[in-house]
Scaffold this active site. Structure first.
Site, PDB file in Angstrom:
ATOM      1  N   ASN A 127       0.551  -1.226  -0.209  1.00 41.53           N
ATOM      2  CA  ASN A 127      -0.246  -0.065  -0.540  1.00 41.53           C
ATOM      3  C   ASN A 127       0.838   1.175  -0.609  1.00 41.53           C
ATOM      4  OD1 ASN A 127      -1.900  -1.556   0.280  1.00 41.53           O
ATOM      5  ND2 ASN A 127      -3.296  -0.715   2.020  1.00 41.53           N
ATOM      6  N   VAL A 128       0.505   2.595  -0.954  1.00 38.21           N
ATOM      7  CA  VAL A 128       1.414   3.789  -0.659  1.00 38.21           C
ATOM      8  C   VAL A 128       1.604   3.903   0.589  1.00 38.21           C
ATOM      9  CG1 VAL A 128      -0.373   5.119  -0.680  1.00 38.21           C
ATOM     10  CG2 VAL A 128       1.327   5.709  -1.957  1.00 38.21           C
ATOM     11  N   LYS A 129       0.879   3.609   1.730  1.00 39.67           N
ATOM     12  CA  LYS A 129       0.806   4.416   2.847  1.00 39.67           C
ATOM     13  C   LYS A 129       2.270   3.581   3.347  1.00 39.67           C
ATOM     14  CE  LYS A 129      -2.124   2.365   5.046  1.00 39.67           C
ATOM     15  NZ  LYS A 129      -3.751   1.912   5.726  1.00 39.67           N
ATOM     16  N   GLY A 130       2.879   2.699   3.050  1.00 39.27           N
ATOM     17  CA  GLY A 130       3.908   1.741   3.591  1.00 39.27           C
ATOM     18  C   GLY A 130       3.879   2.089   5.402  1.00 39.27           C
TER      19      GLY A 130
END
Length: 180
Positions: A52-55
């Site tokens: 996910n982009v939020k990492g």
């Protein structure tokens, strides 16, 4: 103390910009990544942290990388579904997170997955198989039938750097040496 083995990373850590440039230069298309938790594992925190982009811990997940096409199948996926998704998306790499370890279920599921990919992709043309989770030993890759094992505290940057290391041929004018 002399018996303690420290696994050292065999590839350089790359920035997102370097990963994107290497993929663009080396593949001339997006690198396709499919990720999931397989079997009875419903703990998506690990796979979500990587994809996910939020990492996680200030590191953006693989969705952040413009040159990566990321598909997150989520939790409790069957191995046949994972193989079908990898084929449909022409995956270059398949990432699997396993947290549930009762009765060594994580080892069983990964072994089942590796066998299914060997069968579905004859001639060794299968995607790169990468597994991770808190109970894996990074030296188990060969025994499990996968290409790489990541342990706890792995960052998306490490995974992205490994994918470049393993899938993109090095350029002669680049100072980075790939051994995979």
């Amino acid at each position: 103390l002399s018996r303690v083995e420290v696994a050292e990373r065999e590839f350089p850590l790359l920035t997102p910009k370097e990963v994107n440039a290497a993929v663009r230069r080396g593949l001339r298309r997006k690198l396709s990544v499919v990720g999931a938790c397989i079997g009875n594992d419903a703990h998506t925190v690990g796979i979500d942290a990587i994809l996910n982009v939020k990492g996680v811990a200030g590191h953006k997940g693989l969705e952040y990388y413009r040159e990566l096409a990321v598909t997150n199948l989520g939790a409790q996926d069957g191995v046949p579904d994972l193989v079908a998704a990898a084929r449909a998306r022409r995956a270059d790499a398949v990432l699997v997170s396993q947290v549930v370890t009762q009765r060594d279920s994580h080892l069983h599921h990964v072994g089942e997955m590796a066998a299914a990919f060997r069968q579905a992709y004859p001639g060794g043309r299968r995607p790169l198989l990468v597994v991770g989770g808190p109970r894996f030993d990074e030296r188990m890759a060969g025994e499990l039938g996968v290409d790489r094992v990541f342990g706890p505290d792995t960052t998306p940057q490490e995974v992205a750097s490994y994918l470049v290391h393993a899938l993109i041929p090095p350029r002669a004018d680049q100072g980075v040496t790939h051994t995979g």
